[in-house]
Motif scaffolding. Structure first.
Motif, mmCIF file in Angstrom:
data_model
loop_
_atom_site.group_PDB
_atom_site.id
_atom_site.type_symbol
_atom_site.label_atom_id
_atom_site.label_comp_id
_atom_site.label_asym_id
_atom_site.label_seq_id
_atom_site.Cartn_x
_atom_site.Cartn_y
_atom_site.Cartn_z
ATOM 1 N N GLU A 120 29.279 85.588 18.653
ATOM 2 C CA GLU A 120 30.365 84.738 19.148
ATOM 3 C C GLU A 120 30.950 83.872 18.024
ATOM 4 N N ALA A 121 30.104 83.421 17.108
ATOM 5 C CA ALA A 121 30.571 82.585 15.994
ATOM 6 C C ALA A 121 31.503 83.377 15.085
ATOM 7 N N ASP A 122 31.190 84.638 14.856
ATOM 8 C CA ASP A 122 32.068 85.479 14.024
ATOM 9 C C ASP A 122 33.439 85.657 14.679
ATOM 10 N N LYS A 123 33.440 85.844 15.999
ATOM 11 C CA LYS A 123 34.713 85.959 16.730
ATOM 12 C C LYS A 123 35.504 84.653 16.639
ATOM 13 N N GLU A 124 34.805 83.535 16.818
ATOM 14 C CA GLU A 124 35.468 82.235 16.760
ATOM 15 C C GLU A 124 36.027 81.960 15.361
ATOM 16 N N ASP A 125 35.266 82.287 14.326
ATOM 17 C CA ASP A 125 35.742 82.081 12.958
ATOM 18 C C ASP A 125 36.995 82.907 12.681
ATOM 19 N N ALA A 126 37.026 84.136 13.198
ATOM 20 C CA ALA A 126 38.215 84.983 13.033
ATOM 21 C C ALA A 126 39.412 84.379 13.772
ATOM 22 N N LEU A 127 39.172 83.841 14.977
ATOM 23 C CA LEU A 127 40.244 83.200 15.741
ATOM 24 C C LEU A 127 40.770 81.966 15.010
ATOM 25 N N ILE A 128 39.879 81.167 14.444
ATOM 26 C CA ILE A 128 40.297 79.969 13.715
ATOM 27 C C ILE A 128 41.136 80.352 12.506
ATOM 28 N N GLU A 129 40.695 81.364 11.800
ATOM 29 C CA GLU A 129 41.449 81.834 10.622
ATOM 30 C C GLU A 129 42.834 82.331 11.041
ATOM 31 N N GLU A 130 42.895 83.091 12.132
ATOM 32 C CA GLU A 130 44.177 83.578 12.645
ATOM 33 C C GLU A 130 45.073 82.413 13.080
ATOM 34 N N LEU A 131 44.489 81.437 13.762
ATOM 35 C CA LEU A 131 45.230 80.268 14.230
ATOM 36 C C LEU A 131 45.835 79.496 13.046
ATOM 37 N N LEU A 132 45.028 79.246 12.015
ATOM 38 C CA LEU A 132 45.514 78.489 10.854
ATOM 39 C C LEU A 132 46.584 79.266 10.092
ATOM 40 N N GLN A 133 46.399 80.578 9.992
ATOM 41 C CA GLN A 133 47.394 81.406 9.294
ATOM 42 C C GLN A 133 48.699 81.445 10.086
ATOM 43 N N TRP A 134 48.602 81.574 11.401
ATOM 44 C CA TRP A 134 49.805 81.595 12.229
ATOM 45 C C TRP A 134 50.550 80.268 12.102
ATOM 46 N N ALA A 135 49.811 79.171 12.143
ATOM 47 C CA ALA A 135 50.440 77.857 12.023
ATOM 48 C C ALA A 135 51.123 77.705 10.666
ATOM 49 N N LYS A 136 50.485 78.185 9.624
ATOM 50 C CA LYS A 136 51.058 78.091 8.274
ATOM 51 C C LYS A 136 52.370 78.866 8.192
ATOM 52 N N ASN A 137 52.436 79.992 8.874
ATOM 53 C CA ASN A 137 53.630 80.847 8.818
ATOM 54 C C ASN A 137 54.713 80.450 9.817
ATOM 55 N N ASN A 138 54.351 79.774 10.894
ATOM 56 C CA ASN A 138 55.305 79.574 11.989
ATOM 57 C C ASN A 138 55.624 78.131 12.349
ATOM 58 N N ILE A 139 54.861 77.172 11.875
ATOM 59 C CA ILE A 139 55.133 75.771 12.211
ATOM 60 C C ILE A 139 55.589 75.059 10.950
ATOM 61 N N THR A 140 56.799 74.526 11.022
ATOM 62 C CA THR A 140 57.368 73.852 9.853
ATOM 63 C C THR A 140 57.611 72.377 10.155
ATOM 64 N N LYS A 141 57.768 71.627 9.098
ATOM 65 C CA LYS A 141 58.044 70.197 9.211
ATOM 66 C C LYS A 141 59.362 69.967 9.962
ATOM 67 N N GLU A 142 60.363 70.768 9.627
ATOM 68 C CA GLU A 142 61.683 70.634 10.263
ATOM 69 C C GLU A 142 61.593 70.912 11.760
ATOM 70 N N MET A 143 60.800 71.920 12.142
ATOM 71 C CA MET A 143 60.652 72.283 13.551
ATOM 72 C C MET A 143 60.011 71.131 14.332
ATOM 73 N N LEU A 144 59.020 70.494 13.733
ATOM 74 C CA LEU A 144 58.320 69.408 14.414
ATOM 75 C C LEU A 144 59.159 68.131 14.497
ATOM 76 N N ASP A 145 59.986 67.894 13.476
ATOM 77 C CA ASP A 145 60.807 66.688 13.457
ATOM 78 C C ASP A 145 62.074 66.828 14.292
ATOM 79 N N GLU A 146 62.380 68.045 14.713
ATOM 80 C CA GLU A 146 63.585 68.285 15.506
ATOM 81 C C GLU A 146 63.514 67.508 16.822
ATOM 82 N N GLY A 147 64.539 66.723 17.078
ATOM 83 C CA GLY A 147 64.631 65.958 18.312
ATOM 84 C C GLY A 147 63.863 64.644 18.299
#
Length: 191
Positions: free
Chosen positions: A113-140
């Protein structure tokens, strides 16, 4: 009592916090409804450490009991209580060995289960790095608001995006990594 002594503490109505003024999405942070998060890889280390300790204590104890039974180590007990001492201590040490083995078996399951969770965390951080920007968060957002309010508004946006993208992820995991993603976007880019 003299009239010029004020027995009530100073009450300044401007210092009172109006709970209705706190945006609704900030209540998760202010009321601490977010469960704590512990990585399964950390839990795996704890389980294996405990299992090793139990197994070592159990084996050393059984060896000690063998030395006592063979009279290599002489413990001055009368014969009527020696059998009680031997059986109770032998039982305790055998229970330690069994608990150590069972803990190692449980640790194998946690490791998977820890290996699965570590893979999910890595995927989550990579997705955030590629898809969440400062401009997107500051919008509005009103960037003239205090930094603390901006932080909570931005963190809420990050959390919403992660919850939408990773619907099956644990909310505690999302909350834990929201802070790290915020720091990667705002604090590391300000340098």
């Amino acid at each position: 009592m003299p009239d010029n002594i004020n027995t009530k503490p100073n009450e300044n109505p401007q210092e009172k916090i109006n709970e209705n003024a706190i945006p609704k999405e900030l209540h998760d942070f202010t009321e601490n409804k977010i469960p704590s998060f512990t990585r399964l890889s950390d839990e795996y280390k704890d389980i294996t450490s405990s299992a090793s300790t139990m197994l070592i204590v159990g084996i050393i104890g059984v060896l000690f009991m063998i030395l006592v039974l063979t009279d290599t180590i002489n413990i001055p007990l009368n014969s009527s209580t020696a059998w009680l001492f031997d059986s109770v201590m032998g039982g305790v040490f055998i229970i330690f060995i069994i608990a150590g083995i069972v803990s190692f078996m449980h640790a194998k399951q946690v490791k998977i289960e820890a290996d699965k969770e570590d893979a999910l965390i890595e995927e989550l951080l990579q997705w955030a790095k590629n898809n969440i920007t400062k401009e997107m968060l500051d919008e509005g957002l009103d960037l003239n608001e205090p930094v603390e309010i901006l932080y909570f508004s931005r963190a809420d946006k990050i959390k919403d995006k992660l919850m939408h993208q990773f619907e099956n992820a644990d909310e505690a995991l999302i909350s834990e990594y929201t802070e790290q993603i915020y720091q990667n976007i705002y604090e590391n880019n300000d340098n």
